[in-house]
Design a protein around this motif. Sequence first.
Motif, PDB file in Angstrom:
ATOM      1  N   SER A 199       0.838  -1.207   0.000  1.00 60.59           N
ATOM      2  CA  SER A 199       0.000   0.000   0.000  1.00 60.59           C
ATOM      3  C   SER A 199       0.868   1.250   0.000  1.00 60.59           C
ATOM      4  O   SER A 199       0.567   2.226  -0.708  1.00 60.59           O
ATOM      5  CB  SER A 199      -0.915   0.020   1.221  1.00 60.59           C
ATOM      6  OG  SER A 199      -1.818  -1.042   1.180  1.00 60.59           O
ATOM      7  N   GLY A 200       1.936   1.236   0.781  1.00 55.41           N
ATOM      8  CA  GLY A 200       2.844   2.379   0.817  1.00 55.41           C
ATOM      9  C   GLY A 200       3.524   2.602  -0.521  1.00 55.41           C
ATOM     10  O   GLY A 200       3.666   3.746  -0.971  1.00 55.41           O
ATOM     11  N   GLN A 201       3.909   1.522  -1.177  1.00 58.89           N
ATOM     12  CA  GLN A 201       4.542   1.651  -2.488  1.00 58.89           C
ATOM     13  C   GLN A 201       3.563   2.209  -3.518  1.00 58.89           C
ATOM     14  O   GLN A 201       3.925   3.058  -4.333  1.00 58.89           O
ATOM     15  CB  GLN A 201       5.076   0.303  -2.949  1.00 58.89           C
ATOM     16  CG  GLN A 201       6.311  -0.140  -2.212  1.00 58.89           C
ATOM     17  CD  GLN A 201       6.762  -1.532  -2.625  1.00 58.89           C
ATOM     18  OE1 GLN A 201       5.983  -2.338  -3.114  1.00 58.89           O
ATOM     19  NE2 GLN A 201       8.035  -1.822  -2.409  1.00 58.89           N
ATOM     20  N   LYS A 202       2.322   1.738  -3.471  1.00 54.97           N
ATOM     21  CA  LYS A 202       1.319   2.255  -4.399  1.00 54.97           C
ATOM     22  C   LYS A 202       1.088   3.744  -4.160  1.00 54.97           C
ATOM     23  O   LYS A 202       0.969   4.522  -5.102  1.00 54.97           O
ATOM     24  CB  LYS A 202       0.005   1.489  -4.245  1.00 54.97           C
ATOM     25  CG  LYS A 202       0.043   0.103  -4.819  1.00 54.97           C
ATOM     26  CD  LYS A 202      -1.274  -0.614  -4.623  1.00 54.97           C
ATOM     27  CE  LYS A 202      -1.234  -2.020  -5.179  1.00 54.97           C
ATOM     28  NZ  LYS A 202      -2.494  -2.743  -4.953  1.00 54.97           N
ATOM     29  N   PHE A 203       1.034   4.135  -2.881  1.00 54.63           N
ATOM     30  CA  PHE A 203       0.846   5.540  -2.555  1.00 54.63           C
ATOM     31  C   PHE A 203       2.001   6.374  -3.080  1.00 54.63           C
ATOM     32  O   PHE A 203       1.795   7.439  -3.676  1.00 54.63           O
ATOM     33  CB  PHE A 203       0.698   5.722  -1.040  1.00 54.63           C
ATOM     34  CG  PHE A 203       0.692   7.160  -0.619  1.00 54.63           C
ATOM     35  CD1 PHE A 203      -0.424   7.945  -0.832  1.00 54.63           C
ATOM     36  CD2 PHE A 203       1.803   7.724  -0.019  1.00 54.63           C
ATOM     37  CE1 PHE A 203      -0.432   9.271  -0.452  1.00 54.63           C
ATOM     38  CE2 PHE A 203       1.804   9.038   0.359  1.00 54.63           C
ATOM     39  CZ  PHE A 203       0.688   9.831   0.144  1.00 54.63           C
ATOM     40  N   LEU A 204       3.245   5.906  -2.867  1.00 52.51           N
ATOM     41  CA  LEU A 204       4.407   6.652  -3.340  1.00 52.51           C
ATOM     42  C   LEU A 204       4.440   6.734  -4.858  1.00 52.51           C
ATOM     43  O   LEU A 204       4.841   7.757  -5.417  1.00 52.51           O
ATOM     44  CB  LEU A 204       5.692   6.020  -2.810  1.00 52.51           C
ATOM     45  CG  LEU A 204       5.929   6.198  -1.313  1.00 52.51           C
ATOM     46  CD1 LEU A 204       7.179   5.435  -0.890  1.00 52.51           C
ATOM     47  CD2 LEU A 204       6.059   7.662  -0.949  1.00 52.51           C
ATOM     48  N   THR A 205       3.997   5.690  -5.537  1.00 53.30           N
ATOM     49  CA  THR A 205       3.938   5.713  -6.998  1.00 53.30           C
ATOM     50  C   THR A 205       2.940   6.758  -7.476  1.00 53.30           C
ATOM     51  O   THR A 205       3.216   7.540  -8.394  1.00 53.30           O
ATOM     52  CB  THR A 205       3.554   4.325  -7.548  1.00 53.30           C
ATOM     53  OG1 THR A 205       4.520   3.369  -7.094  1.00 53.30           O
ATOM     54  CG2 THR A 205       3.477   4.320  -9.058  1.00 53.30           C
ATOM     55  N   ARG A 206       1.764   6.784  -6.826  1.00 59.28           N
ATOM     56  CA  ARG A 206       0.766   7.803  -7.188  1.00 59.28           C
ATOM     57  C   ARG A 206       1.276   9.203  -6.891  1.00 59.28           C
ATOM     58  O   ARG A 206       1.065  10.130  -7.664  1.00 59.28           O
ATOM     59  CB  ARG A 206      -0.549   7.562  -6.460  1.00 59.28           C
ATOM     60  CG  ARG A 206      -1.319   6.381  -6.995  1.00 59.28           C
ATOM     61  CD  ARG A 206      -2.649   6.293  -6.332  1.00 59.28           C
ATOM     62  NE  ARG A 206      -2.421   6.141  -4.886  1.00 59.28           N
ATOM     63  CZ  ARG A 206      -3.185   5.482  -4.067  1.00 59.28           C
ATOM     64  NH1 ARG A 206      -4.265   4.906  -4.512  1.00 59.28           N
ATOM     65  NH2 ARG A 206      -2.906   5.379  -2.801  1.00 59.28           N
ATOM     66  N   LEU A 207       1.962   9.356  -5.764  1.00 59.47           N
ATOM     67  CA  LEU A 207       2.497  10.659  -5.389  1.00 59.47           C
ATOM     68  C   LEU A 207       3.558  11.102  -6.395  1.00 59.47           C
ATOM     69  O   LEU A 207       3.593  12.270  -6.789  1.00 59.47           O
ATOM     70  CB  LEU A 207       3.093  10.597  -3.979  1.00 59.47           C
ATOM     71  CG  LEU A 207       3.661  11.899  -3.424  1.00 59.47           C
ATOM     72  CD1 LEU A 207       2.536  12.928  -3.276  1.00 59.47           C
ATOM     73  CD2 LEU A 207       4.318  11.651  -2.083  1.00 59.47           C
ATOM     74  N   GLU A 208       4.388  10.164  -6.831  1.00 56.46           N
ATOM     75  CA  GLU A 208       5.411  10.481  -7.818  1.00 56.46           C
ATOM     76  C   GLU A 208       4.772  10.933  -9.136  1.00 56.46           C
ATOM     77  O   GLU A 208       5.201  11.910  -9.738  1.00 56.46           O
ATOM     78  CB  GLU A 208       6.295   9.263  -8.059  1.00 56.46           C
ATOM     79  CG  GLU A 208       7.430   9.504  -9.018  1.00 56.46           C
ATOM     80  CD  GLU A 208       8.271   8.262  -9.235  1.00 56.46           C
ATOM     81  OE1 GLU A 208       9.339   8.387  -9.843  1.00 56.46           O
ATOM     82  OE2 GLU A 208       7.856   7.168  -8.809  1.00 56.46           O
ATOM     83  N   GLY A 209       3.725  10.238  -9.561  1.00 53.68           N
ATOM     84  CA  GLY A 209       3.010  10.638 -10.772  1.00 53.68           C
ATOM     85  C   GLY A 209       2.399  12.015 -10.633  1.00 53.68           C
ATOM     86  O   GLY A 209       2.433  12.830 -11.563  1.00 53.68           O
ATOM     87  N   PHE A 210       1.853  12.291  -9.450  1.00 57.15           N
ATOM     88  CA  PHE A 210       1.251  13.611  -9.205  1.00 57.15           C
ATOM     89  C   PHE A 210       2.312  14.706  -9.278  1.00 57.15           C
ATOM     90  O   PHE A 210       2.093  15.758  -9.889  1.00 57.15           O
ATOM     91  CB  PHE A 210       0.564  13.626  -7.840  1.00 57.15           C
ATOM     92  CG  PHE A 210       0.090  14.982  -7.425  1.00 57.15           C
ATOM     93  CD1 PHE A 210      -1.038  15.550  -7.995  1.00 57.15           C
ATOM     94  CD2 PHE A 210       0.788  15.702  -6.459  1.00 57.15           C
ATOM     95  CE1 PHE A 210      -1.477  16.802  -7.612  1.00 57.15           C
ATOM     96  CE2 PHE A 210       0.360  16.949  -6.076  1.00 57.15           C
ATOM     97  CZ  PHE A 210      -0.775  17.508  -6.648  1.00 57.15           C
ATOM     98  N   VAL A 211       3.470  14.454  -8.676  1.00 57.76           N
ATOM     99  CA  VAL A 211       4.536  15.459  -8.683  1.00 57.76           C
ATOM    100  C   VAL A 211       5.040  15.683 -10.102  1.00 57.76           C
ATOM    101  O   VAL A 211       5.292  16.828 -10.506  1.00 57.76           O
ATOM    102  CB  VAL A 211       5.681  15.038  -7.732  1.00 57.76           C
ATOM    103  CG1 VAL A 211       6.911  15.904  -7.916  1.00 57.76           C
ATOM    104  CG2 VAL A 211       5.198  15.094  -6.292  1.00 57.76           C
ATOM    105  N   GLU A 212       5.173  14.611 -10.875  1.00 58.37           N
ATOM    106  CA  GLU A 212       5.600  14.762 -12.271  1.00 58.37           C
ATOM    107  C   GLU A 212       4.575  15.563 -13.067  1.00 58.37           C
ATOM    108  O   GLU A 212       4.939  16.445 -13.855  1.00 58.37           O
ATOM    109  CB  GLU A 212       5.814  13.395 -12.908  1.00 58.37           C
ATOM    110  CG  GLU A 212       7.048  12.677 -12.432  1.00 58.37           C
ATOM    111  CD  GLU A 212       7.190  11.298 -13.030  1.00 58.37           C
ATOM    112  OE1 GLU A 212       6.412  10.940 -13.947  1.00 58.37           O
ATOM    113  OE2 GLU A 212       8.082  10.562 -12.585  1.00 58.37           O
TER     114      GLU A 212
END
Length: 115
Positions: free
Chosen positions: A84-97
Amino acid sequence: MTLANLTSRAGNSIQDAIGDLNIKEMHWTRAVAAGSLLTSVCLLVAGKRKAALAIAAAGTAVALLEDPDELRGFWEKLPDYVESGQKFLTRLEGFVEELGTQGERLRSTLGRVQG
């Protein structure tokens, strides 16, 4: 007012606040385990991996003192938490990009308007 009076008043205020929260007892082992987990995360973010691992291990040992069965259940669910944490960080990374892309578009648009 003396220091003893201030200490007594502060202690009474804390106990009144705890009574208002309906806290029956405070588990020191939980507090130590949670504090060590938070500390290990901070150390990990700061790049001090060995210290973070040592603090996390100490917190885990303290948590085992209180309730080994509960900790075993948490340990079994840990991969799900990590996923779940990895999925959240992936979504956050996409948002920042995406935010960076939108910022560049806005800068280029404003540059054309001003220029």
